[in-house]
Design a protein around this motif. Structure first.
Motif, PDB file in Angstrom:
ATOM      1  N   PRO A 121       6.503  16.303  12.670  1.00  0.00           N
ATOM      2  CA  PRO A 121       6.972  17.634  12.278  1.00  0.00           C
ATOM      3  C   PRO A 121       8.014  17.622  11.165  1.00  0.00           C
ATOM      4  CG  PRO A 121       7.984  16.973  14.338  1.00  0.00           C
ATOM      5  CD  PRO A 121       6.971  15.919  14.009  1.00  0.00           C
ATOM      6  N   ASP A 122       8.631  16.457  10.910  1.00  0.00           N
ATOM      7  CA  ASP A 122       9.639  16.345   9.856  1.00  0.00           C
ATOM      8  C   ASP A 122       8.926  16.116   8.522  1.00  0.00           C
ATOM      9  OD1 ASP A 122      11.674  15.620   8.093  1.00  0.00           O
ATOM     10  OD2 ASP A 122      12.854  14.647   9.658  1.00  0.00           O
ATOM     11  N   LYS A 123       8.704  17.180   7.781  1.00  0.00           N
ATOM     12  CA  LYS A 123       7.955  17.090   6.529  1.00  0.00           C
ATOM     13  C   LYS A 123       8.670  16.228   5.498  1.00  0.00           C
ATOM     14  CE  LYS A 123       5.572  21.520   7.056  1.00  0.00           C
ATOM     15  NZ  LYS A 123       5.315  22.859   6.464  1.00  0.00           N
ATOM     16  N   ASP A 124       9.996  16.304   5.459  1.00  0.00           N
ATOM     17  CA  ASP A 124      10.744  15.502   4.501  1.00  0.00           C
ATOM     18  C   ASP A 124      10.607  14.014   4.803  1.00  0.00           C
ATOM     19  OD1 ASP A 124      11.636  17.737   3.138  1.00  0.00           O
ATOM     20  OD2 ASP A 124      13.494  17.905   4.292  1.00  0.00           O
ATOM     21  N   GLU A 125      10.686  13.667   6.086  1.00  0.00           N
ATOM     22  CA  GLU A 125      10.521  12.265   6.473  1.00  0.00           C
ATOM     23  C   GLU A 125       9.111  11.793   6.158  1.00  0.00           C
ATOM     24  OE1 GLU A 125      12.025   9.751  10.214  1.00  0.00           O
ATOM     25  OE2 GLU A 125      10.342  11.071  10.718  1.00  0.00           O
ATOM     26  N   ARG A 126       8.134  12.636   6.438  1.00  0.00           N
ATOM     27  CA  ARG A 126       6.748  12.283   6.153  1.00  0.00           C
ATOM     28  C   ARG A 126       6.551  12.033   4.660  1.00  0.00           C
ATOM     29  NH1 ARG A 126       4.280  16.405   8.742  1.00  0.00           N
ATOM     30  NH2 ARG A 126       3.788  17.605   6.885  1.00  0.00           N
ATOM     31  N   LYS A 127       7.165  12.861   3.837  1.00  0.00           N
ATOM     32  CA  LYS A 127       7.044  12.703   2.392  1.00  0.00           C
ATOM     33  C   LYS A 127       7.722  11.416   1.924  1.00  0.00           C
ATOM     34  CE  LYS A 127       7.894  15.136  -1.966  1.00  0.00           C
ATOM     35  NZ  LYS A 127       8.438  16.372  -2.587  1.00  0.00           N
ATOM     36  N   ARG A 128       8.905  11.132   2.473  1.00  0.00           N
ATOM     37  CA  ARG A 128       9.636   9.924   2.073  1.00  0.00           C
ATOM     38  C   ARG A 128       8.898   8.653   2.451  1.00  0.00           C
ATOM     39  NH1 ARG A 128      14.037  12.751   4.303  1.00  0.00           N
ATOM     40  NH2 ARG A 128      13.962  11.414   6.162  1.00  0.00           N
ATOM     41  N   SER A 129       8.067   8.720   3.483  1.00  0.00           N
ATOM     42  CA  SER A 129       7.379   7.526   3.972  1.00  0.00           C
ATOM     43  C   SER A 129       6.066   7.265   3.246  1.00  0.00           C
ATOM     44  CB  SER A 129       7.104   7.658   5.474  1.00  0.00           C
ATOM     45  OG  SER A 129       6.150   8.676   5.733  1.00  0.00           O
ATOM     46  N   MET A 130       5.752   8.061   2.248  1.00  0.00           N
ATOM     47  CA  MET A 130       4.509   7.898   1.500  1.00  0.00           C
ATOM     48  C   MET A 130       4.764   7.123   0.212  1.00  0.00           C
ATOM     49  SD  MET A 130       2.955  11.750   2.040  1.00  0.00           S
ATOM     50  CE  MET A 130       1.445  11.390   1.132  1.00  0.00           C
ATOM     51  N   GLY A 131       3.730   6.513  -0.315  1.00  0.00           N
ATOM     52  CA  GLY A 131       3.845   5.782  -1.563  1.00  0.00           C
ATOM     53  C   GLY A 131       3.994   4.299  -1.342  1.00  0.00           C
ATOM     54  N   PRO A 132       3.584   3.484  -2.302  1.00  0.00           N
ATOM     55  CA  PRO A 132       3.544   2.026  -2.113  1.00  0.00           C
ATOM     56  C   PRO A 132       4.907   1.370  -1.936  1.00  0.00           C
ATOM     57  CG  PRO A 132       3.073   2.604  -4.396  1.00  0.00           C
ATOM     58  CD  PRO A 132       3.062   3.882  -3.627  1.00  0.00           C
ATOM     59  N   TYR A 133       5.983   2.012  -2.401  1.00  0.00           N
ATOM     60  CA  TYR A 133       7.313   1.406  -2.294  1.00  0.00           C
ATOM     61  C   TYR A 133       8.208   2.129  -1.295  1.00  0.00           C
ATOM     62  CZ  TYR A 133       5.988  -1.371  -6.314  1.00  0.00           C
ATOM     63  OH  TYR A 133       5.341  -2.252  -7.149  1.00  0.00           O
ATOM     64  N   ALA A 134       7.604   2.883  -0.384  1.00  0.00           N
ATOM     65  CA  ALA A 134       8.390   3.674   0.565  1.00  0.00           C
ATOM     66  C   ALA A 134       9.266   2.805   1.464  1.00  0.00           C
ATOM     67  CB  ALA A 134       7.464   4.533   1.424  1.00  0.00           C
ATOM     68  N   LEU A 135       8.841   1.579   1.757  1.00  0.00           N
ATOM     69  CA  LEU A 135       9.601   0.699   2.647  1.00  0.00           C
ATOM     70  C   LEU A 135      10.405  -0.355   1.905  1.00  0.00           C
ATOM     71  CD1 LEU A 135       6.953   0.108   5.481  1.00  0.00           C
ATOM     72  CD2 LEU A 135       8.755   1.840   5.367  1.00  0.00           C
ATOM     73  N   SER A 136      10.279  -0.400   0.599  1.00  0.00           N
ATOM     74  CA  SER A 136      10.966  -1.423  -0.185  1.00  0.00           C
ATOM     75  C   SER A 136      12.381  -0.982  -0.533  1.00  0.00           C
ATOM     76  CB  SER A 136      10.191  -1.705  -1.480  1.00  0.00           C
ATOM     77  OG  SER A 136      10.898  -2.617  -2.304  1.00  0.00           O
ATOM     78  N   PRO A 137      13.341  -1.916  -0.510  1.00  0.00           N
ATOM     79  CA  PRO A 137      14.704  -1.551  -0.906  1.00  0.00           C
ATOM     80  C   PRO A 137      14.829  -1.244  -2.395  1.00  0.00           C
ATOM     81  CG  PRO A 137      14.546  -3.913  -0.514  1.00  0.00           C
ATOM     82  CD  PRO A 137      13.252  -3.316  -0.060  1.00  0.00           C
ATOM     83  N   VAL A 138      13.865  -1.670  -3.184  1.00  0.00           N
ATOM     84  CA  VAL A 138      13.845  -1.354  -4.613  1.00  0.00           C
ATOM     85  C   VAL A 138      12.432  -0.924  -4.998  1.00  0.00           C
ATOM     86  CG1 VAL A 138      15.732  -2.883  -5.255  1.00  0.00           C
ATOM     87  CG2 VAL A 138      13.403  -3.774  -5.197  1.00  0.00           C
ATOM     88  N   THR A 139      12.330  -0.163  -6.065  1.00  0.00           N
ATOM     89  CA  THR A 139      11.023   0.308  -6.531  1.00  0.00           C
ATOM     90  C   THR A 139      10.553  -0.547  -7.688  1.00  0.00           C
ATOM     91  OG1 THR A 139      11.532   2.573  -5.884  1.00  0.00           O
ATOM     92  CG2 THR A 139       9.753   2.273  -7.476  1.00  0.00           C
ATOM     93  N   GLY A 140       9.272  -0.895  -7.666  1.00  0.00           N
ATOM     94  CA  GLY A 140       8.734  -1.745  -8.712  1.00  0.00           C
ATOM     95  C   GLY A 140       7.641  -1.063  -9.500  1.00  0.00           C
ATOM     96  N   PRO A 141       7.165  -1.723 -10.530  1.00  0.00           N
ATOM     97  CA  PRO A 141       6.098  -1.152 -11.359  1.00  0.00           C
ATOM     98  C   PRO A 141       4.755  -1.264 -10.661  1.00  0.00           C
ATOM     99  CG  PRO A 141       6.589  -3.356 -12.104  1.00  0.00           C
ATOM    100  CD  PRO A 141       7.566  -3.054 -10.997  1.00  0.00           C
ATOM    101  N   ARG A 142       3.924  -0.317 -10.886  1.00  0.00           N
ATOM    102  CA  ARG A 142       2.572  -0.402 -10.341  1.00  0.00           C
ATOM    103  C   ARG A 142       1.624   0.363 -11.242  1.00  0.00           C
ATOM    104  NH1 ARG A 142       0.105   1.051  -4.351  1.00  0.00           N
ATOM    105  NH2 ARG A 142      -2.057   0.766  -4.943  1.00  0.00           N
ATOM    106  N   SER A 143       0.598  -0.312 -11.704  1.00  0.00           N
ATOM    107  CA  SER A 143      -0.402   0.358 -12.526  1.00  0.00           C
ATOM    108  C   SER A 143      -1.244   1.255 -11.637  1.00  0.00           C
ATOM    109  CB  SER A 143      -1.292  -0.665 -13.232  1.00  0.00           C
ATOM    110  OG  SER A 143      -1.958  -1.468 -12.278  1.00  0.00           O
ATOM    111  N   LYS A 144      -1.909   2.187 -12.235  1.00  0.00           N
ATOM    112  CA  LYS A 144      -2.727   3.122 -11.475  1.00  0.00           C
ATOM    113  C   LYS A 144      -3.966   2.408 -10.928  1.00  0.00           C
ATOM    114  CE  LYS A 144      -4.506   7.842 -11.721  1.00  0.00           C
ATOM    115  NZ  LYS A 144      -4.720   9.013 -12.609  1.00  0.00           N
ATOM    116  N   VAL A 145      -4.136   2.482  -9.619  1.00  0.00           N
ATOM    117  CA  VAL A 145      -5.261   1.813  -8.962  1.00  0.00           C
ATOM    118  C   VAL A 145      -6.308   2.851  -8.588  1.00  0.00           C
ATOM    119  CG1 VAL A 145      -5.964   0.421  -6.980  1.00  0.00           C
ATOM    120  CG2 VAL A 145      -3.756   0.017  -8.063  1.00  0.00           C
ATOM    121  N   PRO A 146      -7.584   2.633  -8.925  1.00  0.00           N
ATOM    122  CA  PRO A 146      -8.621   3.596  -8.548  1.00  0.00           C
ATOM    123  C   PRO A 146      -8.631   3.834  -7.052  1.00  0.00           C
ATOM    124  CG  PRO A 146      -9.489   1.956 -10.074  1.00  0.00           C
ATOM    125  CD  PRO A 146      -8.120   1.485  -9.671  1.00  0.00           C
TER     126      PRO A 146
END
Length: 418
Positions: A191-216
């Motif tokens: 039910p926590d939409k903000d938490e759900r949004k924060r947990s999405m994406g390839p770097y959601a669990l990483s302490p730092v964000t890295g580069p990622r090319s677009k994957v089909p």
């Protein structure tokens, strides 16, 4: 400090996977000389289950997953907790909290990104202060991905290269566990939409964000020694990619020299897929079918139907199905300039979601108990880690010693000599 009455506690010992873990660790307890405890909410059910399994644990402990005081009293009696009680977003946080605060090592099968993100944020400081090591995703989700990428990158580094694109292709025989389905539905129903949004994406669990090319989204591929393997979308890819990227981020952000020496490199880029025979058309059609079916889960009536029809958490396949299951994960890592490449093939015997997973999490618990002195300086600091950053080659050695798992590592230079 209260005296420890046992070494490893299996929390959720009466569940389907919990029973598999208990049976495996009971045998290992005799061979390796440690005391096994089992835990749950109902003492009578625990006693009846252990009698059915023919297991005599050193200690039987009871607590309520929502009662912090009872959980604290329980974990104070053990050195390591292997938690099988999910969905973890609903039942798992109090146990993580007390383990982090009491300096008790912990591993679980959580595949719920919001739960991992939440507990890391709230209890990382406590874990570092107590030197407790806490490792989620300690089963088929996500050890094959995490260890495969780790081994591939470390071989590249021996060749003097940092990693660029890294891809994993999965093949498996066996069902998705009821616990995994429950976890996926739990994330969708958070039910926590903000938490759900924060947990999405390839770097959601990483302490730092890295580069990622677009994957089909529908098609992916990897090539090694001129051989191309095509793949479709894979159900566990979002979680596994987050875990692998968390390993990358932990090593990238580490300040000790040993961890920095293992860092994957700033251009590391990971993705995975389900391998399919044939070419891109087969992959596209497979992904289209998957997404069409998965889209229905965003509608409550269809989620209700799935809950009724699929394997429920706590249920599982027959012993024969578990025995006949298997998985194979091929990981290909290329250097940043593309001139060097490594292939790692990881294999596991037993139904991936049950038989294999039971041995995987048991082996993580044994690493925490028996191999602590062999772990990296980063792991010995404590905190929330991944299978690769907590255990690395120590886990590989322990798993290969079971005779149920194997990894073969090959690079483009060694392949030329064959």
């Amino acid at each position: 400090m209260s005296a420890k009455t046992a070494d490893i506690l299996v929390w959720g010992a009466t569940g389907f996977t919990g029973q598999l873990v208990v049976k495996y660790l009971a045998t290992e307890a005799v061979q390796q000389g440690f005391k096994l405890a089992v835990g749950g909410r109902n003492r009578q059910k625990l006693d009846d289950t252990m009698k059915q399994l023919g297991v005599k644990p050193a200690v039987v402990l009871t607590a309520d997953s929502g009662d912090e005081a009872s959980l604290r009293a329980m974990v104070k009696q053990v050195k390591v907790v292997a938690s099988l009680v999910g969905p973890y977003m609903q039942y798992g946080e109090p146990l993580v909290k007390v383990c982090a605060e009491e300096g008790v090592h912990y591993c679980d099968l959580s595949g719920e990104s919001p739960f991992i993100q939440r507990t890391v944020t709230r209890y990382a400081r406590s874990a570092l202060d107590s030197k407790a090591i806490l490792v989620s995703t300690s089963g088929f989700d996500s050890i094959p991905s995490d260890i495969g990428a780790y081994l591939a990158v470390q071989r590249l580094k021996k060749l003097g290269a940092d990693a660029g694109h890294v891809r994993s292709g999965f093949q498996a025989r066996g069902g998705v566990s009821g616990g995994t389905i429950a976890s996926i539905l739990g994330v969708l129903e958070n039910p926590d939409k903000d938490e759900r949004k924060r947990s999405m994406g390839p770097y959601a669990l990483s302490p730092v964000t890295g580069p990622r090319s677009k994957v089909p989204a529908f098609i992916d591929r990897m090539t090694y020694q001129g051989r191309t393997q095509w793949g479709m979308y894979w159900l566990m890819a979002p979680l596994n990619e987050q875990v692998v990227n968390r390993s990358w981020g932990i090593l990238e952000a580490a300040d000790d020299s040993a961890s920095r020496a293992q860092a994957y490199g700033p251009k590391f880029n990971y993705a995975e897929f389900l391998s399919v025979p044939g070419g891109p058309l087969v992959a596209f059609l497979g992904s289209l079918t998957f997404f069409s079916a998965f889209a229905t889960l965003f509608f409550p009536p269809f989620r209700w139907l799935v809950k009724k029809l699929v394997t429920q958490a706590g249920d599982g396949p027959s012993a024969e199905s578990q025995k006949n299951g298997w998985y194979e994960v091929t990981t290909v890592a290329k250097s940043v300039d593309g001139r060097k490449e490594v292939q790692v093939v990881g294999k596991g015997k037993g139904d991936p979601g049950y038989a294999a997973t039971a041995v995987l999490i048991s082996s993580c618990a044994l690493c925490l108990l028996k191999d602590h002195d062999r772990l990296s300086p980063l792991a010995k600091q404590g905190g929330f880690l991944t299978p690769a950053t907590a255990f690395g080659n120590v886990l590989v050695e322990r798993l290969e010693a079971t005779g149920r798992f194997s990894w073969t590592v090959e690079d483009s230079e060694s392949a030329k000599d064959k």
